[in-house]
Design an enzyme around this catalytic site. Structure first.
Site, PDB file in Angstrom:
ATOM      1  N   HIS A   1     -32.202  10.199  -8.858  1.00  0.00           N
ATOM      2  CA  HIS A   1     -33.233   9.177  -9.009  1.00  0.00           C
ATOM      3  C   HIS A   1     -32.809   7.825  -8.453  1.00  0.00           C
ATOM      4  CE1 HIS A   1     -30.676   8.789 -12.629  1.00  0.00           C
ATOM      5  NE2 HIS A   1     -30.984   7.503 -12.581  1.00  0.00           N
TER       6      HIS A   1
ATOM      7  N   GLU B   1     -33.115   9.619 -19.802  1.00  0.00           N
ATOM      8  CA  GLU B   1     -33.818   8.343 -19.962  1.00  0.00           C
ATOM      9  C   GLU B   1     -35.288   8.508 -19.596  1.00  0.00           C
ATOM     10  OE1 GLU B   1     -31.233   6.216 -17.380  1.00  0.00           O
ATOM     11  OE2 GLU B   1     -32.437   6.581 -15.591  1.00  0.00           O
TER      12      GLU B   1
ATOM     13  N   ARG C   1     -23.225   6.828  -8.495  1.00  0.00           N
ATOM     14  CA  ARG C   1     -23.974   6.445  -7.290  1.00  0.00           C
ATOM     15  C   ARG C   1     -23.601   7.394  -6.156  1.00  0.00           C
ATOM     16  NH1 ARG C   1     -21.454   1.230  -8.004  1.00  0.00           N
ATOM     17  NH2 ARG C   1     -22.636  -0.006  -9.515  1.00  0.00           N
TER      18      ARG C   1
END
Length: 314
Positions: free
Chosen positions: A175, A117, A195
């Site tokens: 990130h 992304e 996560r």
């Protein structure tokens, strides 16, 4: 197809979201919802963009492409193949979880999808920052220890950002987005996120959110140390050029008030400052429109207007 194709956004509640898309982009948000994401262009079984206006009004993106694959996407495009890009606006009123997306070589064994992304900082508070990669010298062993003792921030890389900054977050890159950022995210068509750390936060239901520590440890690129965002000043700046897509920012000026885009492939047009005309049709900041492959495009606007073009995703 000489007019750009607009879609209706799909709004997603997120614990880190707010209502800022209303003021920032003039959006009419669902009442009483904490909105973190607006899915602008998406072709997934669980989420389908719907065309807004024009000859294809009311059709899903899947119906649109399956019936017009060559005209919209270009020669040889498989009409049954999902649109390969997912576009989102992110209202990051609070910090997102520390997370990672699985690289292509790891994703199948985890039953996930890779996701590369790009984040474009459309606006942010003065003290806003991003967390991307590891501090120099951090190791997997230290990382795992700090997860357990709650000191993980000691080995992750945080840096300040300003409007117009951009960074490519490839699959495998650790990130998180800090609070106060309004981001346009251009990504692979994927919804797999692991996560690894959530700052002790609970979800909208009051319970701790699920973590995916084992999956994250397998996915993280452990030699990714202290990357930085790039500035996007200039008439034509390539923000990302990876195997999944190419992303270019154009800024119009007195000298160059028109950008010509040839036919041949489907592209996405996303104004980030001001508004432009795409073959005479107004496209404003916040819009994300599809430019069909069978048409050559002329994008014009006032000096200072800026827009992103996503291409080479076929």
């Amino acid at each position: 197809m000489t007019a750009p194709i607009f879609f209706k956004p799909i709004y997603q509640e997120r614990v880190w979201g707010a209502r800022n898309l209303s003021d920032a982009l003039g959006r009419d948000l669902p009442e009483g919802k904490v909105i973190g994401e607006a899915w602008e262009v998406v072709d997934r079984p669980e989420a389908q963009s719907v065309v807004s206006g024009g000859d294809f009004d009311g059709k899903t993106i899947r119906e649109l492409i399956s019936g017009n694959a060559t005209a919209i996407m270009g020669e040889g495009y498989d009409p049954e193949r999902p649109f390969p890009i997912l576009v989102k606006w992110l209202d990051c009123a609070d910090r997102l979880s520390l997370q990672v997306h699985p690289p292509a070589e790891v994703a199948p064994q985890l039953n996930g999808e890779p996701k590369t992304e790009n984040w474009y900082i459309a606006d942010c508070k003065e003290d806003s920052s991003l967390i991307v990669g590891l501090k120099n010298g951090a190791t997997r062993e230290e990382f795992e220890k700090r997860i357990n003792d709650g000191t993980l921030e000691e080995c992750i890389h945080r840096f300040p950002v300003k409007p117009g900054d951009s960074i490519l977050v490839e699959s495998g890159r650790l990130h998180a987005i800090d609070a106060g950022n309004l981001i346009l995210e251009i990504q692979q068509n994927s919804d797999t996120t692991y996560r690894v750390y959530d700052w002790g936060r609970v979800g909208l239901d009051g319970s701790p959110r699920q973590l995916h520590i084992e999956e994250s440890l397998v996915s993280i690129e452990w030699n990714d140390f202290e990357p930085s965002a790039m500035q996007s000043d200039g008439a034509e700046v390539v923000l990302a050029d990876c195997k999944e897509f190419r992303l270019v920012k154009y800024t119009l000026s007195e000298e160059q008030g028109t950008v010509s885009i040839p036919a041949g492939e489907g592209r996405l047009l996303s104004p980030v400052d001001g508004k432009v005309l795409a073959n005479g049709v107004e496209v404003s900041r916040g819009d994300n429109v599809l430019l069909a492959a069978d048409t050559a495009w002329e994008v014009t606007g006032e000096p200072g207007a800026a827009f992103l073009v996503t291409e080479r995703f076929v």
